[in-house]
Design an enzyme around this catalytic site. Structure first.
Site, PDB file in Angstrom:
ATOM      1  N   SER A  16       0.807  -1.222   0.000  1.00  0.00           N
ATOM      2  CA  SER A  16       0.000   0.000   0.000  1.00  0.00           C
ATOM      3  C   SER A  16       0.839   1.270   0.000  1.00  0.00           C
ATOM      4  O   SER A  16       0.315   2.360  -0.232  1.00  0.00           O
ATOM      5  CB  SER A  16      -0.953   0.012   1.198  1.00  0.00           C
ATOM      6  OG  SER A  16      -0.239  -0.084   2.412  1.00  0.00           O
ATOM      7  N   ARG A  17       2.142   1.142   0.245  1.00  0.00           N
ATOM      8  CA  ARG A  17       3.015   2.330   0.240  1.00  0.00           C
ATOM      9  C   ARG A  17       4.468   1.887   0.165  1.00  0.00           C
ATOM     10  O   ARG A  17       4.786   0.708   0.198  1.00  0.00           O
ATOM     11  CB  ARG A  17       2.782   3.199   1.477  1.00  0.00           C
ATOM     12  CG  ARG A  17       3.026   2.498   2.803  1.00  0.00           C
ATOM     13  CD  ARG A  17       2.729   3.404   3.994  1.00  0.00           C
ATOM     14  NE  ARG A  17       1.334   3.775   4.042  1.00  0.00           N
ATOM     15  CZ  ARG A  17       0.419   3.144   4.785  1.00  0.00           C
ATOM     16  NH1 ARG A  17       0.768   2.113   5.540  1.00  0.00           N
ATOM     17  NH2 ARG A  17      -0.838   3.531   4.788  1.00  0.00           N
ATOM     18  N   GLY A  18       5.363   2.857   0.034  1.00  0.00           N
ATOM     19  CA  GLY A  18       6.791   2.595   0.119  1.00  0.00           C
ATOM     20  C   GLY A  18       7.328   1.674  -0.960  1.00  0.00           C
ATOM     21  O   GLY A  18       6.960   1.754  -2.135  1.00  0.00           O
ATOM     22  N   ILE A  19       8.220   0.783  -0.570  1.00  0.00           N
ATOM     23  CA  ILE A  19       8.874  -0.121  -1.511  1.00  0.00           C
ATOM     24  C   ILE A  19       7.869  -1.060  -2.161  1.00  0.00           C
ATOM     25  O   ILE A  19       7.950  -1.330  -3.366  1.00  0.00           O
ATOM     26  CB  ILE A  19       9.993  -0.910  -0.800  1.00  0.00           C
ATOM     27  CG1 ILE A  19      11.148   0.037  -0.443  1.00  0.00           C
ATOM     28  CG2 ILE A  19      10.488  -2.057  -1.675  1.00  0.00           C
ATOM     29  CD1 ILE A  19      12.229  -0.600   0.410  1.00  0.00           C
ATOM     30  N   LYS A  39      -2.594  -4.468   4.946  1.00  0.00           N
ATOM     31  CA  LYS A  39      -3.646  -4.213   5.929  1.00  0.00           C
ATOM     32  C   LYS A  39      -4.382  -2.912   5.656  1.00  0.00           C
ATOM     33  O   LYS A  39      -5.502  -2.717   6.112  1.00  0.00           O
ATOM     34  CB  LYS A  39      -3.044  -4.162   7.333  1.00  0.00           C
ATOM     35  CG  LYS A  39      -2.578  -5.511   7.875  1.00  0.00           C
ATOM     36  CD  LYS A  39      -1.980  -5.370   9.260  1.00  0.00           C
ATOM     37  CE  LYS A  39      -3.020  -4.931  10.271  1.00  0.00           C
ATOM     38  NZ  LYS A  39      -2.463  -4.830  11.643  1.00  0.00           N
ATOM     39  N   ASP A  71      -3.547  -9.596   6.424  1.00  0.00           N
ATOM     40  CA  ASP A  71      -2.771  -9.563   7.659  1.00  0.00           C
ATOM     41  C   ASP A  71      -1.811 -10.741   7.596  1.00  0.00           C
ATOM     42  O   ASP A  71      -2.229 -11.893   7.699  1.00  0.00           O
ATOM     43  CB  ASP A  71      -3.684  -9.670   8.878  1.00  0.00           C
ATOM     44  CG  ASP A  71      -2.931  -9.563  10.207  1.00  0.00           C
ATOM     45  OD1 ASP A  71      -1.680  -9.655  10.198  1.00  0.00           O
ATOM     46  OD2 ASP A  71      -3.591  -9.398  11.251  1.00  0.00           O
ATOM     47  N   TYR A 165      15.385  -6.912  16.389  1.00  0.00           N
ATOM     48  CA  TYR A 165      15.020  -6.667  14.986  1.00  0.00           C
ATOM     49  C   TYR A 165      15.959  -7.407  14.052  1.00  0.00           C
ATOM     50  O   TYR A 165      15.519  -8.082  13.109  1.00  0.00           O
ATOM     51  CB  TYR A 165      15.078  -5.170  14.695  1.00  0.00           C
ATOM     52  CG  TYR A 165      14.925  -4.829  13.221  1.00  0.00           C
ATOM     53  CD1 TYR A 165      13.698  -4.982  12.580  1.00  0.00           C
ATOM     54  CD2 TYR A 165      16.010  -4.363  12.485  1.00  0.00           C
ATOM     55  CE1 TYR A 165      13.556  -4.673  11.233  1.00  0.00           C
ATOM     56  CE2 TYR A 165      15.881  -4.046  11.143  1.00  0.00           C
ATOM     57  CZ  TYR A 165      14.649  -4.209  10.518  1.00  0.00           C
ATOM     58  OH  TYR A 165      14.527  -3.908   9.178  1.00  0.00           O
ATOM     59  N   LYS A 169      15.254 -10.261  10.846  1.00  0.00           N
ATOM     60  CA  LYS A 169      15.603 -10.039   9.448  1.00  0.00           C
ATOM     61  C   LYS A 169      16.617 -11.080   8.958  1.00  0.00           C
ATOM     62  O   LYS A 169      16.518 -11.580   7.830  1.00  0.00           O
ATOM     63  CB  LYS A 169      16.150  -8.624   9.243  1.00  0.00           C
ATOM     64  CG  LYS A 169      15.163  -7.517   9.566  1.00  0.00           C
ATOM     65  CD  LYS A 169      13.861  -7.624   8.774  1.00  0.00           C
ATOM     66  CE  LYS A 169      14.021  -7.287   7.305  1.00  0.00           C
ATOM     67  NZ  LYS A 169      12.713  -7.222   6.597  1.00  0.00           N
TER      68      LYS A 169
END
Length: 276
Positions: A16-19, A39, A71, A165, A169
């Site tokens: 929905s946005r960004g990359i 989402k 989700d 984090y 990853k």
């Protein structure tokens, strides 16, 4: 490269946005069918973009679009997304595991419920979405799984500041390397992609700060690299941890200034887990 993804069906999580949005639009420009899965199905007061607004952009760019509320922590939601993809487009050629969560805090300070979220949205989601998509990918003549995770860099400076984090990853990358071998005989390519520099996204602005935005590149560089990977023969490119700039250079790209988000001359900031 033009037209290499024409007619291919690509599922992008966190689109929905960004990359994720940039990858969806780049694939659409080549005529792909794009499943925009995220989402965000209603507008957020502080964040631009929903699955529906990106679907409109995909169609305007020349692709076919399916907007699905997803989700990635919920197996039923994942299964419904894969089913909707099959119903809309008759199959699936690529999965881009782009949805992610970030919190740059040390272990001593991070709440366990936040670590659970990092694990669910990063590591577990990669496995869950890929597993659900496998039956459709096996029927494709050039199937790809691409995940946004870094090369494994065990330098101590990447371990101490925000290991909760980092470990989620790195676990994505380990899963990718293992799945590449597990699925090699099925002809399914499984790779990771990571930016050399920071990328100007809402996540960077929120987690790191506005000052870094002008030292970042736009999401377009990751999108261009991603589409190169997705259009490559699956049997020839798998099990790789790829860096966007390195890959584009390999394919002859020399003009990286066009990806700059800030003013000319500003020193670009290396992304997390990249030493040089």
């Amino acid at each position: 490269m033009s037209g290499t993804l024409k007619g291919r069906t690509i599922l992008v999580t966190g689109a929905s946005r960004g990359i994720g949005r940039a990858i969806a639009l780049r694939a659409a420009a080549e005529g792909a069918n794009v499943v925009i899965a995220a989402k965000s199905d209603v507008a957020h007061p502080k964040l631009p973009g929903t699955i529906h607004s990106v679907a409109e952009e995909v169609r305007a760019a020349g692709g076919r679009a399916l907007a699905v509320k997803l989700d990635v922590r919920d197996e039923a939601s994942i299964a419904a997304t894969v089913e909707a993809t099959a119903e809309a487009f008759g199959g699936l050629d690529a999965v881009v595991n782009n949805a992610g969560a970030i919190r740059l805090e040390p272990a001593a300070r991070l709440e366990l419920k936040r670590f659970d979220l990092l694990h669910q949205v990063n590591t577990r989601a990669l496995l869950a979405v890929t597993k659900a998509a496998l039956p459709l990918l096996e029927a494709s003549d050039n199937p790809h799984v691409l995940s946004l995770s870094p090369p494994l860099n065990l330098e101590p400076r990447w371990l101490a500041p925000y290991i909760p984090y980092t470990v989620t990853k790195y676990a994505m990358t380990l899963l990718t390397m293992g799945l590449a071998e597990e699925l090699r005989d099925k002809g399914i390519a499984v790779n990771t992609l990571w930016p050399r520099t920071t990328i100007a996204t809402a996540a960077v602005r929120f987690e790191v700060g506005e000052a870094l935005i002008e030292r970042s590149r736009t999401p377009a560089i990751v999108a261009d690299a991603a589409c190169l990977i997705l259009s490559a023969p699956a049997t020839e490119l798998t099990g790789q941890t790829l860096i966007d700039e390195d890959l584009l250079r390999r394919f002859g790209e020399t003009d990286f200034e066009r990806y700059r988000n800030g003013p000319p001359g500003a020193e670009l900031a290396l992304d997390l887990f990249i030493d040089a």
